[in-house]
Scaffold this motif. Structure first.
Motif, PDB file in Angstrom:
ATOM      1  N   ASP A 477       0.833  -1.208   0.000  1.00  0.00           N
ATOM      2  CA  ASP A 477       0.000   0.000   0.000  1.00  0.00           C
ATOM      3  C   ASP A 477       0.868   1.259   0.000  1.00  0.00           C
ATOM      4  N   ASP A 478       0.293   2.337  -0.476  1.00  0.00           N
ATOM      5  CA  ASP A 478       0.945   3.658  -0.453  1.00  0.00           C
ATOM      6  C   ASP A 478       2.333   3.614  -1.064  1.00  0.00           C
ATOM      7  N   GLU A 534      -4.189   4.361  -6.997  1.00  0.00           N
ATOM      8  CA  GLU A 534      -5.148   4.784  -5.977  1.00  0.00           C
ATOM      9  C   GLU A 534      -5.447   6.274  -6.128  1.00  0.00           C
TER      10      GLU A 534
HETATM   11 CA    CA Z   1      -3.204   3.616   0.128  1.00  0.00          CA
END
Ligand code: CA
Ligand code: C2E
Ligand code: CA
Length: 741
Positions: A477-478, A534
């Motif tokens: 993530d990220d 995202e």
């Molecule tokens: Ca994220």
């Protein structure tokens, strides 16, 4: 009594211990006098209260002090010693920081102003003159010793050993006194904190860290000089009490930071300052400091912000944090936390491929709370692990619901916090969970943030490797916010990179950010990873990501996170991406997981126990494409649709809803299915073995399963299956040829 206890036999000096000193309450006095009669006179005077060491000269006394460093509580020196001798002793004693604290009493011949001044100017604390008055002398000595001992203790505690500024307790005490004594003046408390001090210690070494702390202490000392006081509260936190009046701008504080930077090899050292303008003088100074430190928290990590004042906003935040902490347990019990789902789509065709589960809190008083309002608090107080487990279970329940109501289930990703990795046996917890809901691990994707990987690579890599082995899909993530090195990336056990919104939303007209995005995407491609973008909000972003060959997208452009019911409705009405359908097969009302792979041969496992299915799945997933069915209806439907690819069935006859023997008899009476070999499994000693074979099963295996045994038997049956099919084909061909003729 005249003993030499505790002193080496060949000592140059005599040690007289009078009476018992078992509990070492008795102190020792060193008498320096060239004249034995004089020494005796003093000895007799003091022997009831003290132990005595005698020295004939100043030079002897120096040796004695070196030997019995912390034994001597007071020194009496005869000032009619040859001048240079006495002087040398005093110089030695005055230079040494430890000995200089031992009080020295000068013994002079006569009482006179001249003598008094000269002895005191050498550093003596007091003087006595003959004739001695026993009571007075004992009294004075006791006072001197007392004073010295309490100063030593005070010094230990009052000043921080490393930096020399006040220690915490003493800073509080002195600050309190200053505030109380000056009721008409206004004061501020300033606390300072070095960003990532621990990292500095780790990467530059303790010495550099210590030198930095001393530098900060000097800076604080200079800053408060004649205007206030400063102290070290602990670690890298310093506090100053200073009269109000300074403006504390980011610029002026920035200058101090620059100066510190020039003193240390640490690159780009950042410090933050928190200010509390003392409005309520009745607060304990500790609380005032806490407030200044809380103000620091509000600017941590913010670029070019060095100073923050404790104000109402911060106060409100603290109160909110308190309310949140107070109500979190009840919230969990009362199911106030809700799973919101945000679709993930295939960027090529815009069809749904999955979702991310995001938490929302329906707080009875505070209303609808976004995760950013409470997740950081839970991460600090440890509650996040409980919340995450709740979210994971809710997510499994939702997926199970889709399957049970005959919908196509799509994979859902859940967030895994770094503390989950430290606090839980993640693979075990996760497997138990999916088994409980009869789900295949592949349907649960786990999002782990990139910074977690960079913070503690070893532990995360170990946990994620095991999770992947168990069948879970790992998404980083990220991605783009941490500092993964290329080197490290290639070793990471991840399946998908989730590009951080900042990258996705970066300005396309800016060549720098455009290049970063391009680079990251090609990097992921090169590493054979899938990419989810995202925070996709605009058509322009979609076009760019499409152009870059990004696989999936998530963002407001497609849909916002929504309640479970809304997403379920969306899912039932929208076209689902083909890739998902071939990955997660779930026909109406059936309980079945089937992950298609390149392998054509399907092994069908019909078993009610998730645990057994999982074990069998593990044994066979490398060799066959494994389909799992948890009930007969789903198994039959799947069989009818895929019979030509199914090469063996492993069947648990003791399924709750239906007798397994009945299924065997159905299969063996269906022309399309009869060639598929069946292995029946049951507990040993149930007497089912004969019956199984009678009814037409091809083999029987008793639990517990031994992977080697069961794989050998399955292999035999697969061969048998192929042989049967070959035979039927030949037979059919023969028949067709015969018919043609
Ligand atoms: Ca994220
Ligand atoms: P995240 O994991 O990076 O989640 C994505 C965040 O981006 C979500 O914020 C989502 O609502 C938001 N988002 C999605 N599309 C867009 C868009 O197009 N534009 C913008 N501006 N934002 C978009 P949300 O739901 O507020 O969650 C924030 C963060 O809170 C999450 O960031 C995640 O780190 C954390 N979080 C949320 N739920 C959980 C949970 O159950 N457990 C844990 N440990 N963390 C959670
Ligand atoms: Ca996430």
């Amino acid at each position: 009594m005249d003993t030499s206890a505790g002193i080496p036999a060949e000592s140059k000096y005599s040690y007289r211990q009078f009476g018992f000193s078992a509990n070492s309450v008795r102190r020792t006095i060193l008498i320096i006098d060239g004249n034995p009669t004089n020494r005796n006179l003093l000895c007799n005077l003091l022997k009831d209260e003290y132990d005595i060491i005698e020295a004939e000269s100043g030079l002897d006394a120096i040796e004695i002090l070196k030997d019995c460093k912390d034994k001597v509580s007071l020194i009496v020196i005869d000032m009619i010693l040859p001048l240079s001798d006495g002087q040398k002793f005093m110089e030695f004693r005055n230079r040494d920081p430890f000995f200089s604290l031992i009080p020295v009493v000068a013994a002079t011949v006569k009482d006179g102003e001249g003598d008094e001044i000269s002895t005191l100017s050498y550093g003596a604390s007091d003087y006595i003159t003959k004739p001695y008055n026993k009571e007075i002398i004992l009294h004075r000595f006791a006072n001197l010793i007392n004073l010295r001992e309490s100063t030593v203790i005070m010094n230990l505690l009052e000043y921080d050993r490393l930096t020399g500024v006040y220690s915490r307790e003493f800073f509080y005490r002195h600050a309190r006194a200053i505030i109380d004594q000056n009721p008409n003046k206004k004061y501020d408390i300033i606390c300072s904190d070095v960003e990532s001090f621990k990292l500095i210690n780790d990467s530059y070494g303790i010495d550099v860290g210590d030198a930095l702390l001393c530098g900060i202490a000097d800076m604080c000392g200079e800053y408060t000089k004649e205007r206030g006081i400063c102290g070290r509260l602990g670690g890298d936190i310093f506090a100053c009490l200073i009269e109000s009046g300074d403006d504390y701008s980011d610029e002026s504080m920035g200058e101090y930071i620059q100066r510190l930077n020039s003193l240390t090899p640490v690159r780009n050292l950042v410090m933050n300052f928190g200010i509390y303008h003392i409005t309520d003088t009745s607060l304990p100074v500790g609380v005032m400091c806490d407030r200044a430190i809380l103000a620091i928290g509000s600017i941590k990590g913010k670029f070019n912000r060095y100073v923050a004042c404790y104000d109402n906003e911060i106060r409100e935040k603290i109160l909110l944090a308190q309310t949140i902490t107070d109500s979190m347990e009840t919230a969990l019990e009362e199911k106030q936390f809700k799973v919101y789902l945000q679709p993930k789509v295939n960027i090529r065709n815009g069809k749904i491929t999955g979702a991310e589960a995001l938490v929302r809190w329906l707080h009875p008083e505070k209303g609808f709370l976004q995760p950013m309002e409470f997740i950081p608090i839970f991460e600090k107080n440890g509650f996040i692990t409980k919340l995450d487990q709740y979210m994971w279970e809710e997510t499994c329940r939702i997926i199970r619901g889709w399957i049970d109501s005959g919908m196509t289930a799509v994979p859902v990703s859940v967030n895994v916090s770094r503390s989950d990795i430290y606090n839980l046996d993640l693979p075990e917890t996760m497997l138990n969970l999916v088994n409980k809901y009869g789900l295949h691990p592949e349907i649960l994707h786990l999002e782990i943030t990139e910074t977690a990987y960079t913070e503690n690579p070893k532990q995360i890599i170990e946990a994620t490797t095991r999770l992947r082995e168990a069948g879970f899909i790992i998404e980083m993530d990220d991605f783009g916010t941490g500092y993964s090195s290329l080197n490290m990336l290639s070793d990471l056990p991840v399946d998908t990179l989730k590009l951080d919104m900042k990258l996705v939303q970066s300005d396309n007209n800016d060549s720098g950010s455009r290049n970063i995005l391009n680079f990251v995407v090609s990097l992921a491609k090169w590493m054979n990873l899938l990419i989810i973008a995202e925070g996709v909000e605009t058509q322009e972003q979609v076009n760019r990501l499409k152009y870059l060959n990004c696989n999936y997208a998530q963002g407001y452009f497609y849909a916002r996170p929504m309640p479970e019911e809304d997403f379920t409705k969306l899912l039932s009405e929208s076209p689902i991406d083909d890739e998902v359908i071939s990955c997660v097969f779930s026909p109406p009302n059936l309980e079945l997981t089937f992950c298609d792979s390149n392998n054509k041969d399907i092994l069908l496992i019909i078993h009610s126990s998730g645990e057994n299915r999982c074990m069998l799945q593990e044994t066979f997933s490398g060799q066959y494409c494994v389909a799992e069915a948890g009930n007969f209806d789903s198994a039959l439907k799947f069989l009818k649709e895929n019979h030509s690819r199914i090469v063996t069935i492993i069947l648990d006859v003791l399924m709750p809803s239906m007798d397994g023997f009945e299924l065997v008899s159905i299969l063996k009476h269906d022309e399309r299915l009869e060639s598929i070999p069946i292995i029946i499994t049951a507990d040993e000693g149930d007497g089912l073995e004969l019956r199984s074979i009678d009814i037409g099963a091809d083999d029987f295996i008793a639990k517990p399963y031994y992977p080697e045994v069961i794989s050998r038997r399955v292999r035999n049956l697969v061969d048998l299956c192929k042989y049967r099919r070959l035979k039927t084909d030949t037979y059919k061909k023969d028949k067709d040829t015969a018919a043609l003729n």
